[in-house]
Design a protein around this motif. Structure first.
Motif, PDB file in Angstrom:
ATOM      1  N   LEU A 202       1.980 -31.522 -36.759  1.00  0.00           N
ATOM      2  CA  LEU A 202       1.129 -30.877 -37.757  1.00  0.00           C
ATOM      3  C   LEU A 202       1.941 -30.457 -38.982  1.00  0.00           C
ATOM      4  CD1 LEU A 202      -1.790 -30.061 -38.228  1.00  0.00           C
ATOM      5  CD2 LEU A 202      -1.237 -27.829 -37.281  1.00  0.00           C
ATOM      6  N   VAL A 203       3.144 -29.968 -38.778  1.00  0.00           N
ATOM      7  CA  VAL A 203       4.007 -29.582 -39.906  1.00  0.00           C
ATOM      8  C   VAL A 203       4.387 -30.818 -40.724  1.00  0.00           C
ATOM      9  CG1 VAL A 203       6.297 -28.690 -40.488  1.00  0.00           C
ATOM     10  CG2 VAL A 203       4.864 -27.474 -38.849  1.00  0.00           C
ATOM     11  N   PHE A 204       4.716 -31.938 -40.047  1.00  0.00           N
ATOM     12  CA  PHE A 204       5.039 -33.167 -40.763  1.00  0.00           C
ATOM     13  C   PHE A 204       3.852 -33.631 -41.598  1.00  0.00           C
ATOM     14  CE2 PHE A 204       4.872 -37.841 -40.833  1.00  0.00           C
ATOM     15  CZ  PHE A 204       5.984 -38.082 -41.616  1.00  0.00           C
ATOM     16  N   ARG A 205       2.663 -33.596 -41.025  1.00  0.00           N
ATOM     17  CA  ARG A 205       1.470 -34.003 -41.767  1.00  0.00           C
ATOM     18  C   ARG A 205       1.226 -33.089 -42.960  1.00  0.00           C
ATOM     19  NH1 ARG A 205      -2.656 -35.399 -36.811  1.00  0.00           N
ATOM     20  NH2 ARG A 205      -1.438 -37.124 -35.994  1.00  0.00           N
ATOM     21  N   ALA A 206       1.431 -31.790 -42.773  1.00  0.00           N
ATOM     22  CA  ALA A 206       1.249 -30.856 -43.883  1.00  0.00           C
ATOM     23  C   ALA A 206       2.275 -31.105 -44.988  1.00  0.00           C
ATOM     24  CB  ALA A 206       1.345 -29.417 -43.369  1.00  0.00           C
ATOM     25  N   VAL A 207       3.508 -31.441 -44.616  1.00  0.00           N
ATOM     26  CA  VAL A 207       4.537 -31.743 -45.620  1.00  0.00           C
ATOM     27  C   VAL A 207       4.148 -32.984 -46.413  1.00  0.00           C
ATOM     28  CG1 VAL A 207       6.927 -32.529 -45.881  1.00  0.00           C
ATOM     29  CG2 VAL A 207       6.413 -30.558 -44.447  1.00  0.00           C
ATOM     30  N   VAL A 208       3.647 -34.018 -45.736  1.00  0.00           N
ATOM     31  CA  VAL A 208       3.206 -35.229 -46.439  1.00  0.00           C
ATOM     32  C   VAL A 208       2.045 -34.899 -47.369  1.00  0.00           C
ATOM     33  CG1 VAL A 208       2.164 -37.513 -46.135  1.00  0.00           C
ATOM     34  CG2 VAL A 208       4.044 -36.815 -44.672  1.00  0.00           C
ATOM     35  N   LEU A 209       1.107 -34.067 -46.919  1.00  0.00           N
ATOM     36  CA  LEU A 209      -0.022 -33.679 -47.768  1.00  0.00           C
ATOM     37  C   LEU A 209       0.453 -32.914 -48.995  1.00  0.00           C
ATOM     38  CD1 LEU A 209      -3.049 -33.279 -48.385  1.00  0.00           C
ATOM     39  CD2 LEU A 209      -2.965 -31.263 -46.920  1.00  0.00           C
ATOM     40  N   ILE A 210       1.337 -31.950 -48.802  1.00  0.00           N
ATOM     41  CA  ILE A 210       1.819 -31.153 -49.938  1.00  0.00           C
ATOM     42  C   ILE A 210       2.613 -32.016 -50.910  1.00  0.00           C
ATOM     43  CG2 ILE A 210       3.391 -29.272 -50.568  1.00  0.00           C
ATOM     44  CD1 ILE A 210       2.478 -27.922 -47.908  1.00  0.00           C
ATOM     45  N   TYR A 211       3.470 -32.895 -50.392  1.00  0.00           N
ATOM     46  CA  TYR A 211       4.233 -33.796 -51.269  1.00  0.00           C
ATOM     47  C   TYR A 211       3.287 -34.714 -52.049  1.00  0.00           C
ATOM     48  CZ  TYR A 211       7.330 -37.496 -52.815  1.00  0.00           C
ATOM     49  OH  TYR A 211       7.989 -38.426 -53.579  1.00  0.00           O
ATOM     50  N   SER A 212       2.306 -35.277 -51.365  1.00  0.00           N
ATOM     51  CA  SER A 212       1.352 -36.163 -52.037  1.00  0.00           C
ATOM     52  C   SER A 212       0.570 -35.408 -53.104  1.00  0.00           C
ATOM     53  CB  SER A 212       0.384 -36.764 -51.016  1.00  0.00           C
ATOM     54  OG  SER A 212       1.069 -37.522 -50.064  1.00  0.00           O
ATOM     55  N   TRP A 213       0.151 -34.217 -52.779  1.00  0.00           N
ATOM     56  CA  TRP A 213      -0.615 -33.408 -53.733  1.00  0.00           C
ATOM     57  C   TRP A 213       0.238 -33.111 -54.963  1.00  0.00           C
ATOM     58  CZ3 TRP A 213      -5.664 -31.833 -53.062  1.00  0.00           C
ATOM     59  CH2 TRP A 213      -6.168 -30.970 -54.017  1.00  0.00           C
ATOM     60  N   ARG A 214       1.488 -32.713 -54.752  1.00  0.00           N
ATOM     61  CA  ARG A 214       2.357 -32.383 -55.889  1.00  0.00           C
ATOM     62  C   ARG A 214       2.635 -33.595 -56.756  1.00  0.00           C
ATOM     63  NH1 ARG A 214       7.042 -28.319 -55.248  1.00  0.00           N
ATOM     64  NH2 ARG A 214       6.998 -28.924 -57.418  1.00  0.00           N
ATOM     65  N   VAL A 215       2.851 -34.750 -56.129  1.00  0.00           N
ATOM     66  CA  VAL A 215       3.130 -35.954 -56.915  1.00  0.00           C
ATOM     67  C   VAL A 215       1.891 -36.398 -57.668  1.00  0.00           C
ATOM     68  CG1 VAL A 215       3.655 -38.418 -56.746  1.00  0.00           C
ATOM     69  CG2 VAL A 215       5.056 -36.762 -55.523  1.00  0.00           C
ATOM     70  N   LEU A 216       0.760 -36.477 -56.981  1.00  0.00           N
ATOM     71  CA  LEU A 216      -0.437 -37.056 -57.590  1.00  0.00           C
ATOM     72  C   LEU A 216      -1.137 -36.110 -58.561  1.00  0.00           C
ATOM     73  CD1 LEU A 216      -1.851 -39.025 -54.553  1.00  0.00           C
ATOM     74  CD2 LEU A 216      -0.647 -39.909 -56.543  1.00  0.00           C
ATOM     75  N   MET A 217      -0.863 -34.813 -58.488  1.00  0.00           N
ATOM     76  CA  MET A 217      -1.453 -33.875 -59.434  1.00  0.00           C
ATOM     77  C   MET A 217      -0.515 -33.544 -60.595  1.00  0.00           C
ATOM     78  SD  MET A 217      -4.448 -33.380 -58.678  1.00  0.00           S
ATOM     79  CE  MET A 217      -5.486 -33.861 -57.351  1.00  0.00           C
ATOM     80  N   ASP A 218       0.656 -34.143 -60.613  1.00  0.00           N
ATOM     81  CA  ASP A 218       1.589 -33.956 -61.724  1.00  0.00           C
ATOM     82  C   ASP A 218       0.952 -34.524 -62.994  1.00  0.00           C
ATOM     83  OD1 ASP A 218       4.241 -35.507 -63.144  1.00  0.00           O
ATOM     84  OD2 ASP A 218       4.412 -33.365 -62.649  1.00  0.00           O
ATOM     85  N   PRO A 219       1.023 -33.791 -64.105  1.00  0.00           N
ATOM     86  CA  PRO A 219       0.388 -34.293 -65.332  1.00  0.00           C
ATOM     87  C   PRO A 219       0.929 -35.648 -65.793  1.00  0.00           C
ATOM     88  CG  PRO A 219       0.945 -31.973 -65.576  1.00  0.00           C
ATOM     89  CD  PRO A 219       1.539 -32.427 -64.275  1.00  0.00           C
ATOM     90  N   GLY A 220       2.220 -35.895 -65.630  1.00  0.00           N
ATOM     91  CA  GLY A 220       2.775 -37.186 -66.030  1.00  0.00           C
ATOM     92  C   GLY A 220       2.249 -38.329 -65.175  1.00  0.00           C
ATOM     93  N   VAL A 221       2.121 -38.068 -63.872  1.00  0.00           N
ATOM     94  CA  VAL A 221       1.597 -39.102 -62.968  1.00  0.00           C
ATOM     95  C   VAL A 221       0.126 -39.354 -63.256  1.00  0.00           C
ATOM     96  CG1 VAL A 221       1.123 -39.619 -60.551  1.00  0.00           C
ATOM     97  CG2 VAL A 221       3.319 -38.633 -61.202  1.00  0.00           C
ATOM     98  N   ARG A 222      -0.627 -38.297 -63.482  1.00  0.00           N
ATOM     99  CA  ARG A 222      -2.048 -38.478 -63.814  1.00  0.00           C
ATOM    100  C   ARG A 222      -2.195 -39.235 -65.123  1.00  0.00           C
ATOM    101  NH1 ARG A 222      -5.327 -33.061 -62.774  1.00  0.00           N
ATOM    102  NH2 ARG A 222      -7.052 -34.524 -62.900  1.00  0.00           N
ATOM    103  N   GLY A 223      -1.299 -38.956 -66.077  1.00  0.00           N
ATOM    104  CA  GLY A 223      -1.322 -39.693 -67.332  1.00  0.00           C
ATOM    105  C   GLY A 223      -1.024 -41.168 -67.132  1.00  0.00           C
TER     106      GLY A 223
END
Length: 150
Positions: free
Chosen positions: A118-139
């Motif tokens: 569960l911790v590994f899955r949460a880490v993947v979710l948080i990493y994905s969220w941070r990468v994909l919600m970054d303004p540069g990545v969204r741009g």
């Protein structure tokens, strides 16, 4: 820099999806072998086959769920490689289901899933969220969306 982040996340998504598909493919065989090793000395071949068939029937809904979630993750990974907007949203949805599914399914039983998983899955979710919600990545996703050649 942003394209490297997207590519790294797409590779993570692809590897996790392939591992999920592989586990869904081999889990019935592993369950059958486990039952054989557990009851091999105490039961006949027919009763072991019957127990294995019942175990395979009991785990079929979970296998279908793992297969579909892994397939959705693989499709999202291909979309992430091509910077598609639907893939960004799809991968986040897959991650949220990947974290929330075990928690929700175990709530009625009063038990929690495997904590390291569960911790590994949460880490993947948080990493994905941070990468994909970054303004540069969204741009980058918006830039690719506006410059798609037909």
């Amino acid at each position: 820099m942003t394209f490297e982040k997207i590519t790294r996340l797409a590779w993570i998504a692809m590897v996790l999806s392939v591992l999920g598909l592989a586990s869904a493919a081999v889990l019935p065989y592993v369950t059958q072998r486990q039952i054989f090793y557990k009851f091999g000395d105490f039961a006949s071949e027919e009763s072991i086959a019957q127990i294995a068939a019942e175990a395979a029937k009991a785990e079929a809904p979970a296998l279908v769920g793992v297969f579909l979630l892994s397939l959705a993750g693989g499709v999202s990974a291909f979309g992430l490689f091509r910077c598609r907007e639907w893939a960004r949203k799809g991968w986040l949805a897959v991650c949220m289901m990947w974290v929330g599914g075990p928690v929700i399914s175990n709530l009625p039983h009063g038990e929690m899933p495997n904590w390291p998983a569960l911790v590994f899955r949460a880490v993947v979710l948080i990493y994905s969220w941070r990468v994909l919600m970054d303004p540069g990545v969204r741009g980058e996703f918006n830039r690719v969306k506006t410059h798609v050649q037909v």
